[in-house]
Design a protein around this motif. Structure first.
Motif, PDB file in Angstrom:
ATOM      1  N   ALA A  94      73.832  58.128  11.845  1.00 19.77           N
ATOM      2  CA  ALA A  94      73.791  59.514  12.342  1.00 19.77           C
ATOM      3  C   ALA A  94      74.983  60.307  11.800  1.00 19.77           C
ATOM      4  O   ALA A  94      75.151  61.475  12.144  1.00 19.77           O
ATOM      5  N   ALA A  95      75.801  59.662  10.966  1.00 21.41           N
ATOM      6  CA  ALA A  95      76.924  60.331  10.295  1.00 21.41           C
ATOM      7  C   ALA A  95      77.476  59.355   9.264  1.00 21.41           C
ATOM      8  O   ALA A  95      77.222  58.151   9.345  1.00 21.41           O
ATOM      9  N   GLY A  96      78.227  59.887   8.323  1.00 27.27           N
ATOM     10  CA  GLY A  96      78.915  59.028   7.355  1.00 27.27           C
ATOM     11  C   GLY A  96      78.073  58.745   6.117  1.00 27.27           C
ATOM     12  O   GLY A  96      76.940  59.221   5.969  1.00 27.27           O
ATOM     13  N   ASP A  97      78.650  57.926   5.241  1.00 26.55           N
ATOM     14  CA  ASP A  97      78.052  57.623   3.940  1.00 26.55           C
ATOM     15  C   ASP A  97      77.034  56.488   4.060  1.00 26.55           C
ATOM     16  O   ASP A  97      77.383  55.360   4.426  1.00 26.55           O
ATOM     17  N   GLY A  98      75.763  56.790   3.768  1.00 31.06           N
ATOM     18  CA  GLY A  98      74.691  55.811   3.946  1.00 31.06           C
ATOM     19  C   GLY A  98      74.908  54.546   3.139  1.00 31.06           C
ATOM     20  O   GLY A  98      74.648  53.439   3.629  1.00 31.06           O
ATOM     21  N   ALA A  99      75.401  54.676   1.914  1.00 34.35           N
ATOM     22  CA  ALA A  99      75.593  53.494   1.060  1.00 34.35           C
ATOM     23  C   ALA A  99      76.678  52.581   1.640  1.00 34.35           C
ATOM     24  O   ALA A  99      76.518  51.354   1.692  1.00 34.35           O
ATOM     25  N   ALA A 100      77.764  53.176   2.105  1.00 32.15           N
ATOM     26  CA  ALA A 100      78.854  52.365   2.686  1.00 32.15           C
ATOM     27  C   ALA A 100      78.365  51.668   3.954  1.00 32.15           C
ATOM     28  O   ALA A 100      78.735  50.522   4.234  1.00 32.15           O
ATOM     29  N   LEU A 101      77.519  52.347   4.709  1.00 32.51           N
ATOM     30  CA  LEU A 101      76.998  51.744   5.945  1.00 32.51           C
ATOM     31  C   LEU A 101      75.996  50.645   5.628  1.00 32.51           C
ATOM     32  O   LEU A 101      76.008  49.579   6.256  1.00 32.51           O
ATOM     33  N   ALA A 102      75.131  50.891   4.634  1.00 31.37           N
ATOM     34  CA  ALA A 102      74.141  49.879   4.250  1.00 31.37           C
ATOM     35  C   ALA A 102      74.838  48.617   3.740  1.00 31.37           C
ATOM     36  O   ALA A 102      74.308  47.512   3.901  1.00 31.37           O
ATOM     37  N   ALA A 103      76.010  48.790   3.172  1.00 24.97           N
ATOM     38  CA  ALA A 103      76.758  47.633   2.655  1.00 24.97           C
ATOM     39  C   ALA A 103      77.180  46.691   3.778  1.00 24.97           C
ATOM     40  O   ALA A 103      77.515  45.527   3.525  1.00 24.97           O
ATOM     41  N   THR A 104      77.164  47.178   5.024  1.00 22.78           N
ATOM     42  CA  THR A 104      77.571  46.312   6.142  1.00 22.78           C
ATOM     43  C   THR A 104      76.400  45.465   6.663  1.00 22.78           C
ATOM     44  O   THR A 104      76.602  44.609   7.511  1.00 22.78           O
ATOM     45  N   LEU A 105      75.165  45.720   6.157  1.00 21.21           N
ATOM     46  CA  LEU A 105      73.988  45.004   6.664  1.00 21.21           C
ATOM     47  C   LEU A 105      73.842  43.622   6.050  1.00 21.21           C
ATOM     48  O   LEU A 105      74.099  43.436   4.846  1.00 21.21           O
ATOM     49  N   ARG A 106      73.372  42.668   6.836  1.00 17.22           N
ATOM     50  CA  ARG A 106      72.943  41.382   6.271  1.00 17.22           C
ATOM     51  C   ARG A 106      71.643  41.611   5.504  1.00 17.22           C
ATOM     52  O   ARG A 106      70.934  42.608   5.761  1.00 17.22           O
ATOM     53  N   ALA A 107      71.303  40.690   4.593  1.00 16.35           N
ATOM     54  CA  ALA A 107      70.008  40.786   3.898  1.00 16.35           C
ATOM     55  C   ALA A 107      68.901  40.763   4.944  1.00 16.35           C
ATOM     56  O   ALA A 107      68.957  39.985   5.907  1.00 16.35           O
ATOM     57  N   GLY A 108      67.919  41.637   4.782  1.00 13.55           N
ATOM     58  CA  GLY A 108      66.826  41.704   5.747  1.00 13.55           C
ATOM     59  C   GLY A 108      67.090  42.647   6.904  1.00 13.55           C
ATOM     60  O   GLY A 108      66.232  42.811   7.766  1.00 13.55           O
ATOM     61  N   GLY A 109      68.258  43.244   6.920  1.00  9.63           N
ATOM     62  CA  GLY A 109      68.604  44.154   7.998  1.00  9.63           C
ATOM     63  C   GLY A 109      67.894  45.498   7.864  1.00  9.63           C
ATOM     64  O   GLY A 109      67.200  45.759   6.872  1.00  9.63           O
ATOM     65  N   ILE A 110      68.069  46.346   8.872  1.00 11.54           N
ATOM     66  CA  ILE A 110      67.401  47.671   8.883  1.00 11.54           C
ATOM     67  C   ILE A 110      68.433  48.758   9.156  1.00 11.54           C
ATOM     68  O   ILE A 110      69.291  48.607  10.035  1.00 11.54           O
ATOM     69  N   LEU A 111      68.321  49.843   8.400  1.00 10.63           N
ATOM     70  CA  LEU A 111      69.139  51.039   8.657  1.00 10.63           C
ATOM     71  C   LEU A 111      68.186  52.183   9.003  1.00 10.63           C
ATOM     72  O   LEU A 111      67.267  52.480   8.238  1.00 10.63           O
ATOM     73  N   ALA A 112      68.384  52.793  10.170  1.00 12.33           N
ATOM     74  CA  ALA A 112      67.592  53.969  10.562  1.00 12.33           C
ATOM     75  C   ALA A 112      68.468  55.193  10.372  1.00 12.33           C
ATOM     76  O   ALA A 112      69.565  55.270  10.927  1.00 12.33           O
ATOM     77  N   SER A 113      67.996  56.132   9.558  1.00 16.67           N
ATOM     78  CA  SER A 113      68.830  57.276   9.181  1.00 16.67           C
ATOM     79  C   SER A 113      68.247  58.594   9.662  1.00 16.67           C
ATOM     80  O   SER A 113      67.110  58.934   9.330  1.00 16.67           O
ATOM     81  N   THR A 114      69.047  59.358  10.421  1.00 17.11           N
ATOM     82  CA  THR A 114      68.641  60.722  10.776  1.00 17.11           C
ATOM     83  C   THR A 114      69.124  61.704   9.717  1.00 17.11           C
ATOM     84  O   THR A 114      68.946  62.901   9.854  1.00 17.11           O
ATOM     85  N   LEU A 115      69.747  61.182   8.671  1.00 14.65           N
ATOM     86  CA  LEU A 115      70.306  62.041   7.619  1.00 14.65           C
ATOM     87  C   LEU A 115      69.516  61.945   6.321  1.00 14.65           C
ATOM     88  O   LEU A 115      69.993  62.394   5.276  1.00 14.65           O
TER      89      LEU A 115
END
Ligand SMILES: NC(=O)c1ccc[n+]([C@@H]2O[C@H](COP(=O)([O-])OP(=O)(O)OC[C@H]3O[C@@H](n4cnc5c(N)ncnc54)[C@H](OP(=O)(O)O)[C@@H]3O)[C@@H](O)[C@H]2O)c1
Length: 310
Positions: A219-240
């Motif tokens: 809901a804020a911040g850099d999507g790529a930097a946040l996606a980098a924190t996910l384990r493989a198979g994880g999910i990112l839900a983006s309102t941006l």
């Protein structure tokens, strides 16, 4: 009636005197007690939408509201005069009848739900568009008990509701917040850990979840930097509007969220407010006469929501 409206391209919104709307068939007329500022309103005020969305000036700003029903149109049977309701204005077309920062709003009876007893206007107004976006994001993540969920933007409207919904679903929540008041706030909402978004978020999250987090609310911040924190198979839900391509990870799912308000979702959120399981800090509540100050407050750094009241 007073309404915070834009009268033409390249003109900043201001408080205007506009005709009070009449409820059409299937509509209710609501005397607005409170509404909230959302990022969408800022995008309209900045003129980003004129080439994308159908519009007719004057364009009244605001999407969500709480207030009392003062009249109903033909065929309305579920809502009556005197009911206190909360709602989100449906659709993307912009005009004199599609904004909630006004003294009166006519909208579809199916877009509102009754506010439970004991929930005041300020508590109810905060769950509108932000609440639905948080609901839709958390639903898209399909959180399982014991999962670790990073909420970026946890100090804002969407994020502070997402923290609570994710914690209620049994997640261990890591929330973005600066030390001090912000950190205390997100912990009070159910965050188990905090990371300072003015620093290296990826490194801070790795120190908490070495194998990566299961899910992210963006809901804020850099999507790529946040996606980098996910384990493989994880999910990112983006309102941006982040996409898998944009975040540079093919081994995770990116779910774009376009908040779809329904009376049922609003009723479920208000039910949580009524039982004390959901709340959002009201950073400031400003009368409609001074609506420009509310917009300045939204961009000027806040904790929770900015409201515009009667
Ligand atoms: N797609 C949809 O349907 C939908 C629906 C609702 C909202 N949205 C969008 O979702 C976003 C969040 O909405 P919102 O209403 O929650 O906005 P908001 O209230 O402004 O929340 C954002 C929060 O994140 C903080 N923040 C700023 N930079 C950050 C960073 N780099 N990392 C982490 N947090 C940071 C902000 O702090 P400061 O206030 O101090 O800057 C604020 O507390 C907005 O862009 C909005 O337009 C989309």
């Amino acid at each position: 009636m007073k309404a915070f409206a834009i009268i033409d391209r390249d003109i900043q919104p201001d408080v205007q005197d506009l005709p009070q709307p009449e409820p059409g068939a299937g509509e209710v007329l609501v005397e607005v007690e409170a509404t909230s500022v959302n990022g969408f309103d800022l995008s309209i005020a900045a003129g980003y939408v004129w080439d994308m969305l159908p519009h007719e000036f004057p364009v009244v700003l605001g999407r969500d509201l709480v207030g009392a029903v003062t009249a109903v149109g033909d065929g309305v049977e579920t809502i009556a005069v005197g009911d206190r309701v909360a709602g989100v204005i449906p659709g993307m077309a912009l005009g004199a009848r599609t904004g909630s920062i006004a003294e009166y709003v006519a909208l579809a009876a199916t877009a509102v739900t009754r506010v439970p007893a004991g929930v005041d206007a300020q508590q109810a107004a905060v769950i509108g568009l932000a609440g639905v976006a948080a609901h839709d994001a958390v639903e898209a993540l399909d959180i399982q008990p014991g999962e670790t969920v990073l909420v970026s933007g946890a100090t804002g409207g969407v994020g502070s509701i997402a923290v609570q919904l994710a914690a209620a679903a049994g997640a261990t929540v890591i929330a973005t917040a600066q030390p001090g008041q912000e950190e205390e706030y997100v912990r009070s909402l159910g965050a188990a850990h905090t990371v300072d978004y003015t620093g290296d978020v990826s490194a801070a999250v790795s120190a908490i979840a070495a194998d990566g987090v299961d899910k992210v609310v963006h809901a804020a911040g850099d999507g790529a930097a946040l996606a980098a924190t996910l384990r493989a198979g994880g999910i990112l839900a983006s309102t941006l509007g982040a996409t898998a391509e944009a975040v540079g990870r093919q081994d995770v799912t990116v779910a774009p969220i376009m908040a779809e308000a329904t009376a049922g979702k609003l009723a479920a959120l208000l039910g949580r407010v009524a039982t004390g399981d959901l709340r959002v800090n009201v950073s400031t509540a400003i009368p409609i006469d001074r609506a420009p100050e509310a917009f300045a407050a939204f961009t000027g750094g806040k904790l929770g929501k900015v409201l515009i009241i009667r």
